[in-house]
Design an enzyme around this catalytic site. Structure first.
Site, PDB file in Angstrom:
ATOM      1  N   CYS A 247     -28.487  -4.794  43.657  1.00 49.83           N
ATOM      2  CA  CYS A 247     -29.110  -3.671  44.343  1.00 49.83           C
ATOM      3  C   CYS A 247     -28.142  -2.505  44.522  1.00 49.83           C
ATOM      4  CB  CYS A 247     -29.571  -4.100  45.723  1.00 49.83           C
ATOM      5  SG  CYS A 247     -30.648  -5.519  45.708  1.00 49.83           S
TER       6      CYS A 247
ATOM      7  N   ARG B 157     -26.214  -0.953  37.339  1.00 49.78           N
ATOM      8  CA  ARG B 157     -25.941  -2.187  38.065  1.00 49.78           C
ATOM      9  C   ARG B 157     -27.012  -3.252  37.792  1.00 49.78           C
ATOM     10  NH1 ARG B 157     -22.756  -1.072  43.070  1.00 49.78           N
ATOM     11  NH2 ARG B 157     -23.811  -2.802  44.042  1.00 49.78           N
TER      12      ARG B 157
ATOM     13  N   TRP C  44     -32.641  -5.555  42.945  1.00 50.35           N
ATOM     14  CA  TRP C  44     -32.495  -6.665  41.989  1.00 50.35           C
ATOM     15  C   TRP C  44     -32.962  -7.895  42.748  1.00 50.35           C
ATOM     16  CZ3 TRP C  44     -29.666 -11.254  41.455  1.00 50.35           C
ATOM     17  CH2 TRP C  44     -29.555 -11.750  40.160  1.00 50.35           C
TER      18      TRP C  44
ATOM     19  N   ASN D 163     -28.749  -4.250  50.712  1.00 49.81           N
ATOM     20  CA  ASN D 163     -28.168  -5.051  49.612  1.00 49.81           C
ATOM     21  C   ASN D 163     -27.624  -6.332  50.212  1.00 49.81           C
ATOM     22  OD1 ASN D 163     -28.532  -2.853  48.043  1.00 49.81           O
ATOM     23  ND2 ASN D 163     -26.360  -2.431  47.691  1.00 49.81           N
ATOM     24  N   GLY D 164     -27.741  -7.433  49.465  1.00 51.10           N
ATOM     25  CA  GLY D 164     -27.172  -8.685  49.960  1.00 51.10           C
ATOM     26  C   GLY D 164     -28.264  -9.696  50.229  1.00 51.10           C
TER      27      GLY D 164
ATOM     28  N   GLU E  12     -16.867 -16.081  24.884  1.00 57.31           N
ATOM     29  CA  GLU E  12     -17.181 -14.684  25.165  1.00 57.31           C
ATOM     30  C   GLU E  12     -18.166 -14.112  24.127  1.00 57.31           C
ATOM     31  OE1 GLU E  12     -17.150 -12.697  27.404  1.00 57.31           O
ATOM     32  OE2 GLU E  12     -17.112 -10.671  26.585  1.00 57.31           O
TER      33      GLU E  12
ATOM     34  N   LYS F  28     -21.825 -12.641  25.029  1.00 53.09           N
ATOM     35  CA  LYS F  28     -22.250 -11.278  24.678  1.00 53.09           C
ATOM     36  C   LYS F  28     -23.592 -11.334  23.974  1.00 53.09           C
ATOM     37  CE  LYS F  28     -20.407  -9.263  26.686  1.00 53.09           C
ATOM     38  NZ  LYS F  28     -19.312  -9.592  27.518  1.00 53.09           N
TER      39      LYS F  28
ATOM     40  N   GLU G 147     -26.507 -12.385  26.394  1.00 54.21           N
ATOM     41  CA  GLU G 147     -26.780 -11.367  27.424  1.00 54.21           C
ATOM     42  C   GLU G 147     -27.637 -10.220  26.918  1.00 54.21           C
ATOM     43  OE1 GLU G 147     -22.707 -10.191  28.571  1.00 54.21           O
ATOM     44  OE2 GLU G 147     -23.459 -10.277  30.602  1.00 54.21           O
TER      45      GLU G 147
ATOM     46  N   HIS H  85     -18.719 -34.281  18.508  1.00 56.10           N
ATOM     47  CA  HIS H  85     -19.050 -35.047  19.710  1.00 56.10           C
ATOM     48  C   HIS H  85     -20.425 -34.678  20.251  1.00 56.10           C
ATOM     49  CE1 HIS H  85     -15.016 -36.635  19.643  1.00 56.10           C
ATOM     50  NE2 HIS H  85     -14.588 -35.406  19.415  1.00 56.10           N
TER      51      HIS H  85
ATOM     52  N   LYS I 262     -24.874  -5.466  36.991  1.00 57.73           N
ATOM     53  CA  LYS I 262     -23.496  -5.153  36.626  1.00 57.73           C
ATOM     54  C   LYS I 262     -22.511  -5.748  37.615  1.00 57.73           C
ATOM     55  CE  LYS I 262     -20.186  -3.247  34.296  1.00 57.73           C
ATOM     56  NZ  LYS I 262     -19.786  -3.972  33.078  1.00 57.73           N
TER      57      LYS I 262
HETATM   58  O1  M6R Z   1     -17.226  -7.638  37.924  1.00 55.74           O
HETATM   59  P1  M6R Z   1     -16.755  -8.975  37.462  1.00 55.74           P
HETATM   60  O2  M6R Z   1     -15.756  -8.892  36.349  1.00 55.74           O
HETATM   61  O3  M6R Z   1     -16.236  -9.837  38.584  1.00 55.74           O
HETATM   62  O4  M6R Z   1     -18.046  -9.678  36.901  1.00 55.74           O
HETATM   63  C1  M6R Z   1     -18.034 -10.998  36.467  1.00 55.74           C
HETATM   64  C2  M6R Z   1     -19.262 -11.307  35.651  1.00 55.74           C
HETATM   65  O5  M6R Z   1     -20.415 -11.123  36.411  1.00 55.74           O
HETATM   66  C3  M6R Z   1     -19.357 -10.427  34.398  1.00 55.74           C
HETATM   67  O6  M6R Z   1     -18.230 -10.543  33.599  1.00 55.74           O
HETATM   68  C4  M6R Z   1     -20.597 -10.793  33.582  1.00 55.74           C
HETATM   69  O7  M6R Z   1     -20.465 -12.054  33.018  1.00 55.74           O
HETATM   70  C5  M6R Z   1     -20.826  -9.719  32.522  1.00 55.74           C
HETATM   71  N1  M6R Z   1     -22.203  -9.350  32.484  1.00 55.74           N
HETATM   72  C6  M6R Z   1     -20.389 -10.130  31.171  1.00 55.74           C
HETATM   73  O8  M6R Z   1     -20.700  -9.235  30.174  1.00 55.74           O
END
Ligand code: M6R
Length: 580
Positions: A2, A27, A70, A96-97, A453, A457, A460, A476, A575
């Site tokens: 949010c 965000r 959100w 927010n929260g 990673e 990517k 996501e 395995h 974000k």
């Molecule tokens: O702001 P942060 O680096 O602490 O965020 C951690 C994760 O939420 C963040 O890396 C998330 O996995 C991304 N969307 C990856 O692309």
């Protein structure tokens, strides 16, 4: 997650609030809304979907609040979008929260005759404020925070009151100072267009904002001093510069980011017998590369912990442990909680953070900023590479090898530029594979975190199911997934485990799996066992993760683009993850 924006001044609040919300869109959110006071009446405009949809109506007035939601409690809908009014339409709140005791509070309020208009946890706040109001808004907020359990940043305005009042406990909040106008936001990006002078609100603080005055109080009502900070990045840094998406722009910014991150200096003592790295998502994969590096270069044992697990497992933390938090936003709730826990147990905490003055940056004993600049795309790219560079620097620093390593790291910028020139050829590979539903990613040793990673990517931003494994783990279990329909991205640079990874690729080929190899330029042998090859420049073995990062990001990007996905704001993602 949010986003919050607030305005008080002489200008029309409507456009300021909507523009502010647009700056917070990155965000991640599902609905948006604003509330503005118009002649002692609160007017609300809130919608499911994009901030853009708010532009169909224009509210009048000079005091207002806005929100991007959100969803956590209650599905995304007009009804659950913020802001929320009390029953008499005198107060309006954005939050927010998460209010953890909202069910209990809801029950109590219902018995007192309150009818709820949403399924959210947030709505209880406005009804409590309304009940606690006896002529002073700040006092009503003071009473209300005593009843709330959970994390929050919220802001309230009253129909006939010339003030914004906000409270913070666990979710970010920043005040922007203008001339005869003031602002409030969950994130400085919503403020940079108006002011560079900001006050970061701390946990357990209430802020009272008039157009020409800001006062801060603790939760007991005592007045507190504050520092005004000047933020040094501008809106231009947050524009797309002609790129189709922020993500692509941020991928191409990486040579500059590498150059900047190399300048980082550490003042840390070198006396730790063990290091624990806590982080989430992409930052945790950077942390895993960090483990391999620190153990190999500095010979200090490193444990990697996913922050959300670490905080609840009663972890063993010794006083001479160094706990490193890695975070782009510096606001990730789980990483923050892990750091607080480590501090309680007496360990030294250290942050590798991108956003200056963010909550984790202020919480840790010592911090270095990773210098990626503002990252807008939800998928982390340039922040990841800055975290990697920082971890290389840290490993060499702990091993007392900083000077020689800086020379090596400086040679990497042109190599990253060379890797980016693969863009068009990677796009062609993406054209061949973008319709697939499943992918495997494999790598060994330093390439394993990169496989994680790369898979993250892809999933996501393209919503394709992707799994990453250490190449040696294939037999395995995951090799059962190999088929013509499930391509494998095999990370196989010419390093000390090259032959081992090659064997794993052979095993995939023997089962008719398609293989996209990421291999070192000049490696002819890899041709026999690959359907496609992305040739990366040759570097000293230990630096391959920095180079491999680029094709993994570009492959995910082009596949997602071909699938016409909302790359900068992928569905369901935020974000900065400010709730656990
Ligand atoms: O702001 P942060 O680096 O602490 O965020 C951690 C994760 O939420 C963040 O890396 C998330 O996995 C991304 N969307 C990856 O692309």
């Amino acid at each position: 997650m949010c986003g919050i924006i607030g305005y008080i001044g002489d200008k029309e609040a409507n456009d300021i609030l909507i523009k502010g919300l647009e700056q917070l869109e990155y965000r991640g959110y599902d609905s948006a809304g604003i509330a503005i006071i118009d002649n002692n009446q609160i007017r609300i405009n809130k919608v499911l979907g994009r901030v853009q949809n708010l532009k169909q109506r224009k509210l009048i007035g000079n005091i207002g609040i806005g929100h991007t939601r959100w969803a956590t409690h209650g599905k995304p809908s007009d009804r659950n979008a913020h802001p929320f009014l009390d029953q008499r339409n005198n107060f309006v709140v954005v939050h927010n929260g998460i209010i953890e005791n909202y069910l209990e509070l809801k029950e109590k309020l219902r018995k007192e005759g309150i009818t709820f208009t949403s399924d959210t946890d947030s709505e209880v706040i406005v009804h409590l404020i309304s009940q606690n109001y006896h002529g002073n808004l700040k006092e009503a907020v003071l009473k209300t925070v005593k009843e709330l359990i959970g994390s929050y940043a919220f802001c309230v305005i009253k129909n006939d009151w010339q003030e914004l009042v906000a409270a913070r406990n666990g979710s970010p909040l920043v005040v922007g100072l203008g001339k005869d106008e003031n602002f409030l936001a969950s994130d400085v990006s919503a403020l940079v267009e108006h002011t560079r002078d900001v006050i970061y609100v701390n946990d357990f603080e209430i802020v009272k904002i008039k157009k020409d005055q800001v006062k801060i109080y603790d939760f007991e009502g005592n007045k507190k001093d504050y520092n005004i900070r000047t933020i040094d990045w501008d809106l231009e840094q947050a524009q797309k510069d002609g790129y189709k998406h922020f993500m692509l722009k941020e991928i191409f910014e990486q040579p500059k980011v590498v150059e900047e991150s190399i300048k980082i200096k550490f003042g840390l003592k070198k006396e730790y017998s063990r290091i624990i790295i806590v982080a989430c998502g992409t930052a945790s994969y950077a942390g895993l590369v960090g483990k391999y590096l620190i153990e190999r270069i500095a010979r200090i044992p490193v444990i990697n912990e996913t922050a959300s697990e670490f905080r609840y497992k009663d972890p063993i933390i010794n006083k001479n442990d160094l706990i490193i938090a890695i975070s782009q936003s510096g606001e990730t709730a789980d990483t923050l909680a892990a750091i607080k826990l480590a501090k309680e147990k007496g360990a030294k905490t250290f942050g590798l953070i991108n956003v200056i003055d963010s909550t984790i940056a202020r919480e840790v004993d010592d911090v270095v900023y990773t210098r990626a600049g503002p990252e807008i795309g939800v998928a982390s790219t340039k922040a990841f590479i800055s975290q990697l560079v920082t971890l290389y620097k840290l490993a060499f620093y702990l091993a007392n090898k900083d000077t020689e390593s800086d020379d090596q790291l400086k040679r990497l910028k042109p190599i990253i530029i060379e890797a980016l020139s693969l863009n068009e050829s990677i796009k062609k590979i993406a054209e061949q594979y973008y319709t697939h539903s499943n992918f495997l990613y494999i790598g060994r040793n330093l390439s394993f975190p990169l496989a994680l990673e790369g898979a993250l990517k892809l999933k996501e931003i393209s919503y394709i199911h992707a799994e990453a494994y250490p190449a040696g783990e294939l037999k395995h279990g995951p090799i059962a997934l190999v088929s013509e329909e499930t391509p494998t991205v095999a990370i196989c640079p010419q390093d000390q485990v090259y032959d081992k990874t090659r064997n794993n690729i052979e095993e995939i080929k023997a089962r008719l799996g398609k293989v996209i190899s990421i291999a070192t330029i000049g490696d002819e042998r890899i041709k026999e066992i690959s359907d496609n090859i992305i040739y990366i420049p040759k570097v000293e073995e230990i630096f391959y993760p920095l180079v491999i990062t680029i094709p993994l990001q570009l492959l995910a990007y082009h596949i997602a683009d071909l699938r016409e996905c909302d790359i900068d704001k992928p569905r369901n993602l935020a974000k900065s993850v400010t709730v656990e």
